[in-house]
Design a protein around this motif. Structure first.
Motif, PDB file in Angstrom:
ATOM      1  N   ASN A 125      -1.758   9.379 -12.538  1.00 45.35           N
ATOM      2  CA  ASN A 125      -0.713   9.628 -11.338  1.00 45.35           C
ATOM      3  C   ASN A 125      -1.649   9.893  -9.940  1.00 45.35           C
ATOM      4  O   ASN A 125      -2.874  10.142 -10.297  1.00 45.35           O
ATOM      5  N   PRO A 126      -1.156   9.512  -8.713  1.00 43.82           N
ATOM      6  CA  PRO A 126      -1.815   9.460  -7.620  1.00 43.82           C
ATOM      7  C   PRO A 126      -2.340  10.863  -7.044  1.00 43.82           C
ATOM      8  O   PRO A 126      -2.842  11.035  -6.079  1.00 43.82           O
ATOM      9  N   ASP A 127      -1.533  11.879  -7.555  1.00 43.39           N
ATOM     10  CA  ASP A 127      -1.811  13.345  -6.807  1.00 43.39           C
ATOM     11  C   ASP A 127      -2.933  13.723  -7.334  1.00 43.39           C
ATOM     12  O   ASP A 127      -3.477  13.778  -8.524  1.00 43.39           O
ATOM     13  N   ALA A 160      -8.765   4.331  -4.081  1.00 46.14           N
ATOM     14  CA  ALA A 160      -9.818   3.073  -5.021  1.00 46.14           C
ATOM     15  C   ALA A 160      -8.786   2.233  -5.707  1.00 46.14           C
ATOM     16  O   ALA A 160      -8.943   0.955  -5.891  1.00 46.14           O
ATOM     17  N   PHE A 161      -7.721   2.808  -6.612  1.00 42.45           N
ATOM     18  CA  PHE A 161      -7.183   2.680  -7.583  1.00 42.45           C
ATOM     19  C   PHE A 161      -5.498   2.017  -7.103  1.00 42.45           C
ATOM     20  O   PHE A 161      -4.794   1.176  -7.699  1.00 42.45           O
ATOM     21  N   PHE A 162      -4.915   2.944  -6.356  1.00 43.12           N
ATOM     22  CA  PHE A 162      -3.625   2.782  -6.411  1.00 43.12           C
ATOM     23  C   PHE A 162      -2.969   1.855  -5.258  1.00 43.12           C
ATOM     24  O   PHE A 162      -3.485   1.778  -4.131  1.00 43.12           O
ATOM     25  N   LEU A 163      -2.032   1.256  -5.746  1.00 36.66           N
ATOM     26  CA  LEU A 163      -1.250   0.434  -4.986  1.00 36.66           C
ATOM     27  C   LEU A 163       0.135   0.931  -5.101  1.00 36.66           C
ATOM     28  O   LEU A 163       0.330   1.804  -5.924  1.00 36.66           O
ATOM     29  N   SER A 164       1.030   0.403  -4.191  1.00 34.87           N
ATOM     30  CA  SER A 164       2.401   0.905  -4.492  1.00 34.87           C
ATOM     31  C   SER A 164       3.074   0.468  -5.556  1.00 34.87           C
ATOM     32  O   SER A 164       3.198  -0.788  -5.953  1.00 34.87           O
ATOM     33  N   HIS A 165       3.203   1.269  -6.671  1.00 35.14           N
ATOM     34  CA  HIS A 165       3.746   1.102  -7.762  1.00 35.14           C
ATOM     35  C   HIS A 165       3.108   0.292  -8.665  1.00 35.14           C
ATOM     36  O   HIS A 165       3.351  -0.558  -9.677  1.00 35.14           O
ATOM     37  N   ALA A 166       1.571   0.047  -8.582  1.00 36.74           N
ATOM     38  CA  ALA A 166       0.621  -0.592  -9.433  1.00 36.74           C
ATOM     39  C   ALA A 166      -0.860   0.220  -9.296  1.00 36.74           C
ATOM     40  O   ALA A 166      -0.934   0.731  -8.145  1.00 36.74           O
ATOM     41  N   ILE A 167      -1.482  -0.514 -10.236  1.00 36.76           N
ATOM     42  CA  ILE A 167      -2.991  -0.251 -10.238  1.00 36.76           C
ATOM     43  C   ILE A 167      -3.862  -1.439  -9.788  1.00 36.76           C
ATOM     44  O   ILE A 167      -3.539  -2.546 -10.295  1.00 36.76           O
ATOM     45  N   ARG A 168      -4.814  -1.235  -8.830  1.00 33.56           N
ATOM     46  CA  ARG A 168      -5.732  -2.501  -8.696  1.00 33.56           C
ATOM     47  C   ARG A 168      -6.681  -2.423  -9.837  1.00 33.56           C
ATOM     48  O   ARG A 168      -7.467  -1.447  -9.978  1.00 33.56           O
ATOM     49  N   GLU A 169      -6.385  -3.594 -10.588  1.00 32.26           N
ATOM     50  CA  GLU A 169      -7.121  -3.672 -11.780  1.00 32.26           C
ATOM     51  C   GLU A 169      -8.489  -3.811 -11.790  1.00 32.26           C
ATOM     52  O   GLU A 169      -9.491  -3.575 -12.561  1.00 32.26           O
ATOM     53  N   LEU A 215       0.615  -1.134   0.099  1.00 30.62           N
ATOM     54  CA  LEU A 215       0.081  -0.140   0.075  1.00 30.62           C
ATOM     55  C   LEU A 215       0.999   1.307  -0.112  1.00 30.62           C
ATOM     56  O   LEU A 215       1.858   1.281   0.542  1.00 30.62           O
ATOM     57  N   HIS A 216       0.355   2.460  -0.404  1.00 30.09           N
ATOM     58  CA  HIS A 216       0.740   3.694  -0.407  1.00 30.09           C
ATOM     59  C   HIS A 216       0.986   3.812   1.290  1.00 30.09           C
ATOM     60  O   HIS A 216      -0.156   3.483   1.896  1.00 30.09           O
ATOM     61  N   ALA A 217       1.850   4.924   1.495  1.00 29.89           N
ATOM     62  CA  ALA A 217       2.155   5.279   3.021  1.00 29.89           C
ATOM     63  C   ALA A 217       0.704   5.742   3.640  1.00 29.89           C
ATOM     64  O   ALA A 217       0.521   5.524   4.837  1.00 29.89           O
ATOM     65  N   ASP A 218       0.027   6.505   2.919  1.00 26.88           N
ATOM     66  CA  ASP A 218      -1.086   7.360   3.471  1.00 26.88           C
ATOM     67  C   ASP A 218      -2.345   6.334   3.574  1.00 26.88           C
ATOM     68  O   ASP A 218      -2.933   6.215   4.589  1.00 26.88           O
ATOM     69  N   HIS A 219      -2.504   5.575   2.524  1.00 21.68           N
ATOM     70  CA  HIS A 219      -3.240   4.323   2.812  1.00 21.68           C
ATOM     71  C   HIS A 219      -3.253   3.584   4.119  1.00 21.68           C
ATOM     72  O   HIS A 219      -4.072   2.988   4.746  1.00 21.68           O
TER      73      HIS A 219
END
Lengths: 198, 198
Positions: free
Chosen positions: B73-75, B39-48, A177-181
């Motif tokens: 991008n996650p921002d 909802a979508f971001f994992l560390s260096h990946a997207i939850r498909e 996971l991302h740090a914030d998640h």
């Protein structure tokens, strides 16, 4: 008191960056802004008993105190503007002495080791890492200090420093996971007394 | 497939807003951007295997598909720019027919009731609400559709529509959380098979 120490490996240590370019020229400061958001914000309230220490490039540390914070909105741009104000105030910080930039936000020339030593004297140090033990098996500490890395993994040196201080090494789940998640998940774990209540 | 339907009560339905003012002039679009991130971001990946439907002012719906997303991008600023592109494409959407604006992002003139009817045919509808039953007691559905509100509570009408369709009404904990934090908690709950695995 819940503490979160977040390492910003590529974060700026000087205030010369654009709020329009947090994910680029500002060295992924967007990641740290989202960590601050996750650590402090409840729906229409601030989690007061929370302290966040952002360690920027192992050189500057910005400390944020939930009981004292004012004027902070949850969007990345607003949080980044407060962090930039802290970096503007940094020139007044002599040695490791802290200077307050805005209510509840302090800046000092402190590196990771210094922050970790102080934090470990104040609570139970928990490293959050993909390869750690299961969060659900952790007995919620009374004063936990969670240590997280930004979009980059802990460096070898940071890992060694942590090994010397951390009481636990914990993973929140099978997905990286991302740090914030991760902070949101950890808060919920503590809110529900380790998933046993509620 | 995990689905999240998020209601943006004050969100813009036209593309005339500034990326510098997401939390102000853009009607708290920052909240929806963080929901998309969670909802979508994992560390260096997207939850498909994730679909997000953002219902803007009960008038326009932007659907995002994890399997198809590119260039995200996650921002907040980057996500907002993609949502703005979707609203720019809206003029091409006739009736309730969807139009793709960028890979994996679709826009249509669909209201909450329409979105909810389609979603309830595809999975188990779970309303996330402070007053719901405990998340830990929920048997993780195979194809859950979580329905959340932004910084404002569900309106009375939305509540009635939901009562007619929702299979569960769930709260993630004793603290009132932001919608994006709730999504992080729910993902973790499902990642760990309802906290029983890992």
């Amino acid at each position: 008191m819940r503490q979160f120490v977040v390492l910003g490996h590529t974060a700026p240590t000087e205030p010369e960056f654009e709020l329009d370019d947090l994910a680029g020229g500002a060295g992924r400061l967007d990641v740290l802004c989202r960590c601050v958001n996750s650590a402090f914000f409840l729906s229409h309230a601030i989690r007061e008993s929370v302290r966040v220490s952002l360690v920027l490039a192992d050189e500057v540390t910005i400390r944020l105190e939930g009981t004292e914070l004012r004027y902070m909105n949850p969007d990345e741009r607003n949080i980044a503007s407060l962090l930039r104000q802290a970096l503007e105030t940094r020139s007044e910080a002599i040695g490791q002495t802290e200077v307050e930039s805005t209510p509840g936000i302090y800046v000092a020339n402190r590196d990771f080791t210094s922050v970790l030593k102080r934090a470990s004297a104040e609570g139970t140090l928990v490293q959050l890492h993909e390869d750690g033990d299961a969060l659900a098996d952790l007995d919620p500490p009374e004063h936990p200090v969670f240590v997280l890395s930004d979009h980059q993994d802990f460096t070898e040196t940071e890992g060694e420093v942590l090994t010397g201080h951390a009481d636990h090494r914990i993973s929140v789940g099978p997905e990286p996971l991302h740090a914030d998640h991760t902070i949101s998940v950890v808060h919920n774990f503590l809110d529900t007394d380790g998933y046993t209540r509620y």
